[in-house]
Every structure is written in structure tokens, then in C-alpha cells.
Design a protein around this motif. Structure first.
Motif, PDB file in Angstrom:
ATOM      1  N   PRO A  86     -28.820 -14.732  17.302  1.00 15.92           N
ATOM      2  CA  PRO A  86     -28.026 -15.762  16.639  1.00 15.92           C
ATOM      3  C   PRO A  86     -28.867 -16.761  15.834  1.00 15.92           C
ATOM      4  CG  PRO A  86     -28.299 -16.291  18.956  1.00 15.92           C
ATOM      5  CD  PRO A  86     -28.992 -14.974  18.737  1.00 15.92           C
ATOM      6  N   GLY A  87     -28.261 -17.233  14.724  1.00 19.06           N
ATOM      7  CA  GLY A  87     -28.811 -18.355  13.966  1.00 19.06           C
ATOM      8  C   GLY A  87     -30.268 -18.194  13.578  1.00 19.06           C
ATOM      9  N   GLY A  88     -30.956 -19.348  13.545  1.00 18.96           N
ATOM     10  CA  GLY A  88     -32.346 -19.382  13.100  1.00 18.96           C
ATOM     11  C   GLY A  88     -33.331 -18.772  14.078  1.00 18.96           C
ATOM     12  N   ALA A  89     -32.862 -18.366  15.263  1.00 22.15           N
ATOM     13  CA  ALA A  89     -33.765 -17.722  16.229  1.00 22.15           C
ATOM     14  C   ALA A  89     -34.360 -16.433  15.667  1.00 22.15           C
ATOM     15  CB  ALA A  89     -33.026 -17.440  17.535  1.00 22.15           C
ATOM     16  N   VAL A  90     -33.730 -15.861  14.617  1.00 23.73           N
ATOM     17  CA  VAL A  90     -34.273 -14.617  14.030  1.00 23.73           C
ATOM     18  C   VAL A  90     -35.667 -14.831  13.452  1.00 23.73           C
ATOM     19  CG1 VAL A  90     -32.128 -13.427  13.404  1.00 23.73           C
ATOM     20  CG2 VAL A  90     -33.110 -15.066  11.817  1.00 23.73           C
ATOM     21  N   VAL A 103     -42.458 -18.885   9.199  1.00 25.24           N
ATOM     22  CA  VAL A 103     -41.388 -19.385  10.073  1.00 25.24           C
ATOM     23  C   VAL A 103     -40.759 -20.634   9.462  1.00 25.24           C
ATOM     24  CG1 VAL A 103     -40.856 -20.327  12.345  1.00 25.24           C
ATOM     25  CG2 VAL A 103     -42.410 -18.378  12.144  1.00 25.24           C
ATOM     26  N   THR A 104     -41.598 -21.564   9.009  1.00 25.98           N
ATOM     27  CA  THR A 104     -41.073 -22.793   8.395  1.00 25.98           C
ATOM     28  C   THR A 104     -40.277 -22.468   7.140  1.00 25.98           C
ATOM     29  OG1 THR A 104     -43.046 -23.905   9.196  1.00 25.98           O
ATOM     30  CG2 THR A 104     -41.717 -25.098   7.604  1.00 25.98           C
ATOM     31  N   GLN A 105     -40.797 -21.532   6.332  1.00 26.56           N
ATOM     32  CA  GLN A 105     -40.084 -21.132   5.118  1.00 26.56           C
ATOM     33  C   GLN A 105     -38.714 -20.552   5.473  1.00 26.56           C
ATOM     34  OE1 GLN A 105     -41.084 -21.123   1.638  1.00 26.56           O
ATOM     35  NE2 GLN A 105     -42.589 -22.609   2.345  1.00 26.56           N
ATOM     36  N   GLY A 106     -38.694 -19.699   6.471  1.00 21.41           N
ATOM     37  CA  GLY A 106     -37.424 -19.096   6.886  1.00 21.41           C
ATOM     38  C   GLY A 106     -36.457 -20.149   7.398  1.00 21.41           C
ATOM     39  N   ARG A 107     -36.945 -21.031   8.245  1.00 19.18           N
ATOM     40  CA  ARG A 107     -36.056 -22.050   8.832  1.00 19.18           C
ATOM     41  C   ARG A 107     -35.553 -23.019   7.760  1.00 19.18           C
ATOM     42  NH1 ARG A 107     -35.095 -22.073  14.024  1.00 19.18           N
ATOM     43  NH2 ARG A 107     -36.473 -21.013  15.495  1.00 19.18           N
ATOM     44  N   THR A 108     -36.352 -23.260   6.711  1.00 16.36           N
ATOM     45  CA  THR A 108     -35.943 -24.192   5.661  1.00 16.36           C
ATOM     46  C   THR A 108     -34.964 -23.544   4.687  1.00 16.36           C
ATOM     47  OG1 THR A 108     -38.107 -25.258   5.811  1.00 16.36           O
ATOM     48  CG2 THR A 108     -36.802 -25.720   3.829  1.00 16.36           C
ATOM     49  N   PHE A 109     -35.266 -22.326   4.247  1.00 17.29           N
ATOM     50  CA  PHE A 109     -34.489 -21.719   3.162  1.00 17.29           C
ATOM     51  C   PHE A 109     -33.463 -20.682   3.642  1.00 17.29           C
ATOM     52  CE2 PHE A 109     -38.363 -23.352   1.209  1.00 17.29           C
ATOM     53  CZ  PHE A 109     -37.804 -24.128   0.209  1.00 17.29           C
ATOM     54  N   ASP A 110     -33.544 -20.308   4.911  1.00 15.29           N
ATOM     55  CA  ASP A 110     -32.579 -19.359   5.490  1.00 15.29           C
ATOM     56  C   ASP A 110     -32.217 -19.870   6.884  1.00 15.29           C
ATOM     57  OD1 ASP A 110     -31.074 -16.997   5.941  1.00 15.29           O
ATOM     58  OD2 ASP A 110     -32.841 -15.937   6.719  1.00 15.29           O
ATOM     59  N   PRO A 111     -31.686 -21.127   6.953  1.00 19.77           N
ATOM     60  CA  PRO A 111     -31.559 -21.792   8.259  1.00 19.77           C
ATOM     61  C   PRO A 111     -30.706 -21.024   9.249  1.00 19.77           C
ATOM     62  CG  PRO A 111     -30.436 -23.064   6.525  1.00 19.77           C
ATOM     63  CD  PRO A 111     -31.213 -21.975   5.844  1.00 19.77           C
ATOM     64  N   GLY A 169     -30.382 -17.763   9.223  1.00 18.01           N
ATOM     65  CA  GLY A 169     -30.949 -16.430   9.414  1.00 18.01           C
ATOM     66  C   GLY A 169     -30.162 -15.305   8.770  1.00 18.01           C
ATOM     67  N   MET A 170     -29.235 -15.648   7.842  1.00 17.69           N
ATOM     68  CA  MET A 170     -28.392 -14.596   7.245  1.00 17.69           C
ATOM     69  C   MET A 170     -29.205 -13.590   6.436  1.00 17.69           C
ATOM     70  SD  MET A 170     -25.054 -16.728   6.016  1.00 17.69           S
ATOM     71  CE  MET A 170     -24.485 -15.380   5.004  1.00 17.69           C
ATOM     72  N   TYR A 171     -30.196 -14.099   5.698  1.00 20.19           N
ATOM     73  CA  TYR A 171     -31.016 -13.212   4.861  1.00 20.19           C
ATOM     74  C   TYR A 171     -31.784 -12.221   5.751  1.00 20.19           C
ATOM     75  CZ  TYR A 171     -34.686 -11.758   1.592  1.00 20.19           C
ATOM     76  OH  TYR A 171     -35.567 -11.020   0.821  1.00 20.19           O
ATOM     77  N   VAL A 172     -32.379 -12.757   6.810  1.00 21.30           N
ATOM     78  CA  VAL A 172     -33.154 -11.873   7.701  1.00 21.30           C
ATOM     79  C   VAL A 172     -32.240 -10.842   8.337  1.00 21.30           C
ATOM     80  CG1 VAL A 172     -34.515 -11.764   9.832  1.00 21.30           C
ATOM     81  CG2 VAL A 172     -34.983 -13.556   8.147  1.00 21.30           C
ATOM     82  N   ARG A 173     -31.080 -11.268   8.846  1.00 17.85           N
ATOM     83  CA  ARG A 173     -30.181 -10.302   9.522  1.00 17.85           C
ATOM     84  C   ARG A 173     -29.699  -9.223   8.559  1.00 17.85           C
ATOM     85  NH1 ARG A 173     -29.030 -14.578  12.613  1.00 17.85           N
ATOM     86  NH2 ARG A 173     -27.553 -15.410  11.119  1.00 17.85           N
ATOM     87  N   ARG A 174     -29.528  -9.615   7.276  1.00 16.08           N
ATOM     88  CA  ARG A 174     -29.076  -8.601   6.311  1.00 16.08           C
ATOM     89  C   ARG A 174     -30.102  -7.479   6.162  1.00 16.08           C
ATOM     90  NH1 ARG A 174     -27.652  -9.041  -0.159  1.00 16.08           N
ATOM     91  NH2 ARG A 174     -27.353  -6.803  -0.392  1.00 16.08           N
ATOM     92  N   TRP A 175     -31.374  -7.860   6.091  1.00 13.57           N
ATOM     93  CA  TRP A 175     -32.397  -6.856   5.787  1.00 13.57           C
ATOM     94  C   TRP A 175     -33.105  -6.308   7.019  1.00 13.57           C
ATOM     95  CZ3 TRP A 175     -31.845  -4.586   1.437  1.00 13.57           C
ATOM     96  CH2 TRP A 175     -31.240  -5.279   0.382  1.00 13.57           C
ATOM     97  N   VAL A 176     -32.907  -6.972   8.160  1.00 18.71           N
ATOM     98  CA  VAL A 176     -33.554  -6.505   9.391  1.00 18.71           C
ATOM     99  C   VAL A 176     -32.460  -6.285  10.444  1.00 18.71           C
ATOM    100  CG1 VAL A 176     -35.422  -6.947  11.043  1.00 18.71           C
ATOM    101  CG2 VAL A 176     -35.533  -7.962   8.750  1.00 18.71           C
ATOM    102  N   PRO A 177     -31.745  -5.177  10.329  1.00 16.66           N
ATOM    103  CA  PRO A 177     -30.624  -4.952  11.249  1.00 16.66           C
ATOM    104  C   PRO A 177     -31.044  -4.894  12.706  1.00 16.66           C
ATOM    105  CG  PRO A 177     -31.017  -3.022   9.851  1.00 16.66           C
ATOM    106  CD  PRO A 177     -31.874  -4.118   9.324  1.00 16.66           C
TER     107      PRO A 177
END
Ligand SMILES: Cc1cc2nc3c(=O)[nH]c(=O)nc-3n(C[C@H](O)[C@H](O)[C@H](O)COP(=O)(O)OP(=O)(O)OC[C@H]3O[C@@H](n4cnc5c(N)ncnc54)[C@H](O)[C@@H]3O)c2cc1C
Length: 138
Positions: free
Chosen positions: A97-101, A73-81, A83-91
Motif C-alpha cells: 500500500p501507498g508510499g511503502a512501495v 527513495v526521496t524522489q519516489g516519496r516526493t514525486f510518486d507519494p 506509489g502509483m507509478y511504481v505499482r504500475r510498472w512493478v506488479p
């Protein structure tokens, strides 16, 4: 893992997070993850791959300290604040919205349809991994 399957590549940051999650959250031997990466990575290379897996697992000659456990979670919030990377690969999470992903289990309406409940509690598995390492002979 979906990016790895689709593109045969992942950024180093994600490789580290994946390796730490497999070894220290799921308590699966690093060799299984390393074999999967070798099967899939376009840049799969035995010395690079095996030694990086051992670095993350804390078992190599030039290893990260065993007590370094990546918090996904910390890694995601730091490097993908955003959440664009997550939304791209996890439709399944495209409407979150945003970092809530990074913590969909905390959404007020629960995880979106089609997305699974989380399989582990990172804080708990971190403690299990550290206790496991402390018991190992030096
Ligand atoms: C678990 C795990 C498995 C890996 N398996 C492989 C593998 O099979 N083959 C492989 O080539 N790399 C592997 N790496 C290292 C690293 O992820 C890749 O070299 C990097 O993603 C390459 O991206 P890039 O070409 O954009 O290089 P950049 O990130 O721009 O880096 C420049 C160069 O530095 C080197 N480099 C960058 N990060 C590392 C690193 N962690 N360790 C060693 N060299 C690095 C690469 O040669 C790269 O070409 C692995 C890392 C981890 C954590």
C-alpha cells in the motif's frame, strides 16, 4: 527501465533518477547508460542525451554539482507519494500500500515474493561516489 522497454519513453524526472543510480550508486560509466537510452528512447537525440547524462554524472561543461546524488527513495516519496507509478510498472509490488512501495525491504514480512532484495545501500554508495570524485584530478 520497464517503462523504457515498453513505451520507449520516460519522464525527465525518472531519467535523472535512473542516470544518477547507474553512475553514483552502481558506479558504472555514464556512457553505458547513455548508449542504452539511445538504443531505446523514441526521442533519443545525441546532444540531448549525452549532455543530460553528463549533467547527472557531474562531468559536463554545464553539469550538476558532482555532490548532487539523487536519493531514489526521496524522489519516489516526493514525486510518486502514493506509489502509483511504481505499482504500475512493478506488479510484484501491486499489493504493497501507498508510499511503502518505495522501501519494500522495510516491509514487516520482507520483500514480496518475486521481488529481489535491494542490490545496494544508497547511503553507503553515496559516500563511495563522493569519495571517488574527491580523489579525481581537477
Ligand atoms: C539522462 C537523460 C537523458 C535524456 N535524453 C534525452 C534524449 O535523448 N532526447 C531528448 O529530447 N531529451 C532527453 N532528455 C531530456 C528530457 O528528459 C526530455 O526532453 C523530456 O522528457 C521531454 O518530455 P516532454 O516532451 O514531455 O517535455 P517537457 O518535460 O514538457 O519539456 C518541454 C520541452 O523542454 C525540453 N526539455 C525538458 N527537459 C529537458 C532536459 N532535461 N534537457 C533538455 N531539454 C529538456 C524538451 O525539448 C521538451 O520538449 C534526457 C534527460 C535525461 C536526464
Amino acid at each position: 527501465m520497464r517503462q523504457l522497454r515498453a513505451q520507449a519513453w520516460m519522464h525527465n524526472r525518472v531519467r535523472m533518477v535512473v542516470a544518477s543510480f547507474l553512475v553514483k550508486d552502481l558506479h558504472i560509466a555514464w556512457q553505458r547508460g547513455a548508449a542504452h537510452f539511445m538504443d531505446r528512447l523514441v526521442d533519443g537525440d545525441v546532444p540531448q542525451n549525452q549532455l543530460n547524462w553528463q549533467w547527472v554524472a557531474g562531468t559536463g561543461r554545464d553539469a550538476a554539482p558532482y555532490f548532487r546524488v539523487f536519493n531514489p527513495v526521496t524522489q519516489g516519496r516526493t514525486f510518486d507519494p502514493d506509489g502509483m507509478y511504481v505499482r504500475r510498472w512493478v506488479p510484484e509490488l501491486r499489493d504493497v500500500p501507498g508510499g511503502a512501495v518505495h522501501e519494500p525491504w522495510k516491509l514487516p514480512d520482507g520483500v514480496p515474493a518475486g521481488y529481489p532484495e535491494r542490490v545496494v545501500d544508497h547511503a553507503r554508495e553515496r559516500e563511495v561516489a563522493l569519495a571517488d570524485h574527491a580523489r579525481r584530478p581537477t
